[in-house]
Structure formats: structure tokens, C-alpha cells
Write an enzyme that holds these catalytic residues in place. Structure first.
Site, PDB file in Angstrom:
ATOM      1  CG  ASP A 162      35.373  30.756  33.225  1.00 39.76           C
ATOM      2  OD1 ASP A 162      35.712  29.632  32.789  1.00 39.76           O
ATOM      3  OD2 ASP A 162      35.248  31.800  32.780  1.00 39.76           O
ATOM      4  CB  VAL A 204      17.334  36.282  39.705  1.00 42.23           C
ATOM      5  CG1 VAL A 204      16.578  37.418  39.543  1.00 42.23           C
ATOM      6  CG2 VAL A 204      17.240  35.707  39.177  1.00 42.23           C
ATOM      7  CE  LYS A 216      28.428  34.056  45.468  1.00 35.56           C
ATOM      8  NZ  LYS A 216      29.749  34.397  43.599  1.00 35.56           N
ATOM      9  CB  ILE A 230      28.544  38.037  36.078  1.00 36.18           C
ATOM     10  CG1 ILE A 230      27.156  37.953  36.263  1.00 36.18           C
ATOM     11  CG2 ILE A 230      29.138  39.677  36.780  1.00 36.18           C
ATOM     12  CD1 ILE A 230      26.463  37.898  37.884  1.00 36.18           C
ATOM     13  CE1 TYR A 238      26.024  31.030  44.362  1.00 38.18           C
ATOM     14  CE2 TYR A 238      24.100  32.048  45.119  1.00 38.18           C
ATOM     15  CZ  TYR A 238      25.591  31.533  44.527  1.00 38.18           C
ATOM     16  OH  TYR A 238      25.405  33.499  43.678  1.00 38.18           O
ATOM     17  CB  SER A 252      24.991  36.372  46.336  1.00 39.46           C
ATOM     18  OG  SER A 252      23.294  36.190  45.848  1.00 39.46           O
ATOM     19  CB  VAL A 283      39.444  29.975  41.350  1.00 40.53           C
ATOM     20  CG1 VAL A 283      39.399  31.105  40.004  1.00 40.53           C
ATOM     21  CG2 VAL A 283      38.469  29.737  41.789  1.00 40.53           C
TER      22      VAL A 283
HETATM   23  N1  LIG Z   1      23.644  34.183  37.651  1.00 39.17           N
HETATM   24  C1  LIG Z   1      22.772  34.607  38.943  1.00 39.17           C
HETATM   25  O1  LIG Z   1      22.101  35.193  39.116  1.00 39.17           O
HETATM   26  C2  LIG Z   1      24.089  35.580  40.087  1.00 39.17           C
HETATM   27  C3  LIG Z   1      23.521  35.422  41.010  1.00 39.17           C
HETATM   28  C4  LIG Z   1      23.830  36.164  42.081  1.00 39.17           C
HETATM   29  C5  LIG Z   1      25.510  35.714  42.375  1.00 39.17           C
HETATM   30  N2  LIG Z   1      25.809  35.934  41.513  1.00 39.17           N
HETATM   31  C6  LIG Z   1      27.561  35.273  41.365  1.00 39.17           C
HETATM   32  O2  LIG Z   1      28.214  35.922  40.046  1.00 39.17           O
HETATM   33  C7  LIG Z   1      28.943  35.381  39.814  1.00 39.17           C
HETATM   34  C8  LIG Z   1      29.291  34.683  38.215  1.00 39.17           C
HETATM   35  O3  LIG Z   1      27.494  34.694  37.745  1.00 39.17           O
HETATM   36  P1  LIG Z   1      27.425  33.939  36.683  1.00 39.17           P
HETATM   37  O4  LIG Z   1      25.823  33.885  36.381  1.00 39.17           O
HETATM   38  O5  LIG Z   1      27.711  35.012  35.798  1.00 39.17           O
HETATM   39  O6  LIG Z   1      27.921  32.477  36.110  1.00 39.17           O
HETATM   40  P2  LIG Z   1      28.256  31.396  34.616  1.00 39.17           P
HETATM   41  O7  LIG Z   1      27.519  29.761  35.136  1.00 39.17           O
HETATM   42  O8  LIG Z   1      27.677  31.840  33.728  1.00 39.17           O
HETATM   43  O9  LIG Z   1      29.708  31.971  34.912  1.00 39.17           O
HETATM   44  C9  LIG Z   1      31.068  31.516  35.478  1.00 39.17           C
HETATM   45  C10 LIG Z   1      31.656  31.772  34.928  1.00 39.17           C
HETATM   46  O10 LIG Z   1      32.750  31.095  35.968  1.00 39.17           O
HETATM   47  C11 LIG Z   1      33.667  30.267  35.617  1.00 39.17           C
HETATM   48  N3  LIG Z   1      33.833  29.014  36.697  1.00 39.17           N
HETATM   49  C12 LIG Z   1      33.458  28.374  37.970  1.00 39.17           C
HETATM   50  N4  LIG Z   1      34.158  27.618  37.959  1.00 39.17           N
HETATM   51  C13 LIG Z   1      35.484  28.061  38.237  1.00 39.17           C
HETATM   52  C14 LIG Z   1      36.838  27.753  38.620  1.00 39.17           C
HETATM   53  N5  LIG Z   1      37.024  26.808  39.682  1.00 39.17           N
HETATM   54  N6  LIG Z   1      37.351  28.462  38.605  1.00 39.17           N
HETATM   55  C15 LIG Z   1      37.881  29.499  37.454  1.00 39.17           C
HETATM   56  N7  LIG Z   1      36.663  29.594  36.562  1.00 39.17           N
HETATM   57  C16 LIG Z   1      35.660  29.579  37.303  1.00 39.17           C
HETATM   58  C17 LIG Z   1      32.487  29.238  34.734  1.00 39.17           C
HETATM   59  O11 LIG Z   1      33.515  28.401  33.726  1.00 39.17           O
HETATM   60  C18 LIG Z   1      32.089  30.475  34.614  1.00 39.17           C
HETATM   61  O12 LIG Z   1      32.555  30.803  33.364  1.00 39.17           O
HETATM   62  C19 LIG Z   1      29.707  33.559  40.014  1.00 39.17           C
HETATM   63  O13 LIG Z   1      29.898  34.254  41.747  1.00 39.17           O
HETATM   64  C20 LIG Z   1      27.931  33.531  41.114  1.00 39.17           C
HETATM   65  O14 LIG Z   1      27.438  32.963  42.187  1.00 39.17           O
HETATM   66  C21 LIG Z   1      25.469  34.897  39.656  1.00 39.17           C
END
Ligand SMILES: NC(=O)c1ccc[n+]([C@@H]2O[C@H](COP(=O)([O-])OP(=O)(O)OC[C@H]3O[C@@H](n4cnc5c(N)ncnc54)[C@H](O)[C@@H]3O)[C@@H](O)[C@H]2O)c1
Length: 245
Positions: free
Chosen positions: A35, A181, A153, A16, A149, A136, A57
Site C-alpha cells: 500500500d 457499494v 472501472k 477491501i 471512476y 465495480s 502502484v
Molecule cells: N467501497 C466500495 O463501495 C467499492 C465499490 C466498488 C469497488 N470498489 C473498489 O474496491 C477497491 C478497494 O476500495 P476500498 O473501498 O477498499 O477503498 P479504501 O479507500 O478503503 O482502500 C483503498 C486502499 O488503496 C490504497 N491506495 C490508493 N491509491 C494507491 C496507490 N496509488 N498505490 C497503492 N495503494 C493505493 C489506499 O491507501 C487504501 O489503503 C477499489 O478499487 C475500489 O474502486 C469499492
């Protein structure tokens, strides 16, 4: 806000965050992808014409260091989007407390830390700013195995409201975008399993997962000049999941 926005995206190296980076770059923002996976951030930055920053972070002082780096390179900061996040699941009765702490540290404290650093910079610049936190559907509802989780959230939802209340005086808006999702590495396990996928799709009126660009479009609106009077809001981008209940 400046004519040319400078936008910092945590988690901008994948999923995302990468889509948000691409969408904001396409509208003309100067984008910094931050990142803990520097190679990922560099890959995305190269694709979109942005810059990359290594950032965990959860590291002490990470938010201030990232904001300092952005301002040193680009002169100002206008938008922060906190996409860095992790999901750890398991039966709550055996979930290690340390793992719960880790999830809260990344998803909640990590979002707070960079948002607060950005707010200090926005206050100094004196012309407001935009913060979008990524929540989320699990800010509102829990699925099995999501004690850590969903707790994180749910906290992001209230963090967004609390920051919106505190920082309106600086002209800073804070909103929470809540993906359902979404087709990224994080959900590959559940979307790749035909049975789990079918169960999830049955709960989504639109019958498909979100694409990362669906989430990015909502972030683009909330981080634009068109959302100047929206703050403390929670915007699900979930294909109708929460509406179905
Ligand atoms: N994919 C889904 O279905 C979904 C649904 C609801 C919410 N989200 C939320 O969206 C956000 C992005 O998720 P995504 O699906 O892109 O996940 P992803 O795993 O594809 O990407 C997450 C990114 O965050 C980085 N990251 C993780 N921990 C880190 C840290 N401590 N410091 C810096 N960077 C860090 C990772 O390296 C990765 O590049 C998250 O907060 C996730 O909870 C995702």
C-alpha cells in the site's frame, strides 16, 4: 500452484484489500500487504501475520519492484489481487482532465503494471498463477458524477478479459471481482448520508451494503485451486444490484 500460496495484495492497507489479506491469510496463504499507506499495510500485516510493503502502484517500475521484493522474501509468488483504487467524482463538464488521468493511472494502469510483473514471474516459475482485479458495478453502469471512476472501472473489466486471453498460455487466470457499494472509507461519504444511503439501498435487492469480507470471499474462490478453469470472468458481488438494473 504451490501448496503454500504466496499472495500479494495491493491496497492491502485498508478496506477491501485488508479483508482480502485477512481471508487469504486465514486459509493459509503467506500474505504481503502492499500500500502507499505503509502504516496501514503494517497494521493489517501485524493483525493477520503477514508482511507489509510500501508501494505506490503509479510509480514507474512499481509492479516489478513489488514482485521482486515478494520473491526475495518468500521465494515465489502465486496470487495477485489489485485492490488499490481511488474514486474521484464531480460533474463531467467541469472535471479536470488531470484528475481523470490520475484515476485511470491508479485504477487501470496501476492494476496492469503489477499484473504484468506478476505474469512474468508466474511464467518463470512455470506453474501458473492467479490474478484477481477489483472492478465495480460501475464497470457496467454509471452513476451521476462518475465519468472518471466509471471509465476506469469499465477499463478494468476489459483489461481483465484481455489479460485472460493473453496469459492463458502460461496457466495464469485473470478475473474481475465487482463489488457493489461496500462498507469502507471509500463509500463512507455516501453511506453516511441518510438520503444517499436510502437511494442506494433502494437499488440493492438485499437491502444492505457489502461488508469487505463479502468481497474477500469471492476473491478467495477465484484465487484458489477450485477456480482453475475460470478466466476472463466478471463476478458481481453486489447484493443483486445489477440484476435489478
Ligand atoms: N467501497 C466500495 O463501495 C467499492 C465499490 C466498488 C469497488 N470498489 C473498489 O474496491 C477497491 C478497494 O476500495 P476500498 O473501498 O477498499 O477503498 P479504501 O479507500 O478503503 O482502500 C483503498 C486502499 O488503496 C490504497 N491506495 C490508493 N491509491 C494507491 C496507490 N496509488 N498505490 C497503492 N495503494 C493505493 C489506499 O491507501 C487504501 O489503503 C477499489 O478499487 C475500489 O474502486 C469499492
Amino acid at each position: 500452484m504451490a501448496d503454500m500460496r504466496v499472495s500479494l495484495i495491493t491496497g492491502g492497507g485498508a478496506g477491501i484489500g485488508a479483508a482480502v489479506a485477512a481471508t487469504l491469510a486465514a486459509r493459509g496463504d503467506v500474505v504481503v500487504c502492499a500500500d502507499r499507506d505503509l502504516a496501514g499495510a503494517q497494521r493489517v500485516a501485524a493483525e493477520i501475520g503477514g508482511t507489509a510493503l510500501e508501494m505506490d502502484v503509479t510509480a514507474p517500475g512499481a509492479g516489478d519492484a513489488a514482485v521482486r521484493a515478494v520473491v526475495a522474501q518468500h521465494g515465489r509468488l502465486d496470487v495477485v489481487v489489485t485492490c488499490a483504487g481511488i474514486e474521484k467524482t464531480g460533474p463531467a463538464e467541469t472535471l479536470p482532465a488531470d484528475l481523470v488521468r490520475t484515476v485511470l493511472d491508479v485504477n487501470v494502469v496501476g492494476s496492469f503494471d503489477v499484473a504484468a510483473a506478476a505474469c512474468r514471474q508466474f511464467a518463470e516459475q512455470g506453474d501458473g498463477g492467479r490474478i484477481v482485479l477489483i472492478g465495480s458495478v460501475n464497470s457496467m453502469i454509471a452513476l451521476p458524477g462518475q465519468a472518471a471512476y466509471a471509465a476506469s472501472k469499465g477499463s478494468v473489466l476489459m483489461l481483465g478479459k484481455a489479460l485472460a486471453v493473453d496469459w492463458a498460455k502460461y496457466g495464469v487466470t485473470v478475473n474481475v471481482v465487482a463489488p457493489g457499494v461496500t462498507d469502507t472509507a471509500m463509500s463512507a461519504g455516501s453511506l453516511g448520508d441518510p438520503e444517499k444511503r436510502a437511494t442506494m439501498m433502494a437499488r440493492i435487492p438485499m437491502g444492505r451494503p457489502a461488508q469487505p469480507s463479502d468481497i474477500a470471499d469471492a476473491v478467495a474462490f477465484l484465487s484458489s485451486e477450485h477456480a482453475g478453469y475460470i478466466t476472463g470472468a466478471y463476478l458481481p458481488v453486489d447484493g443483486g444490484w445489477l440484476a435489478l438494473g
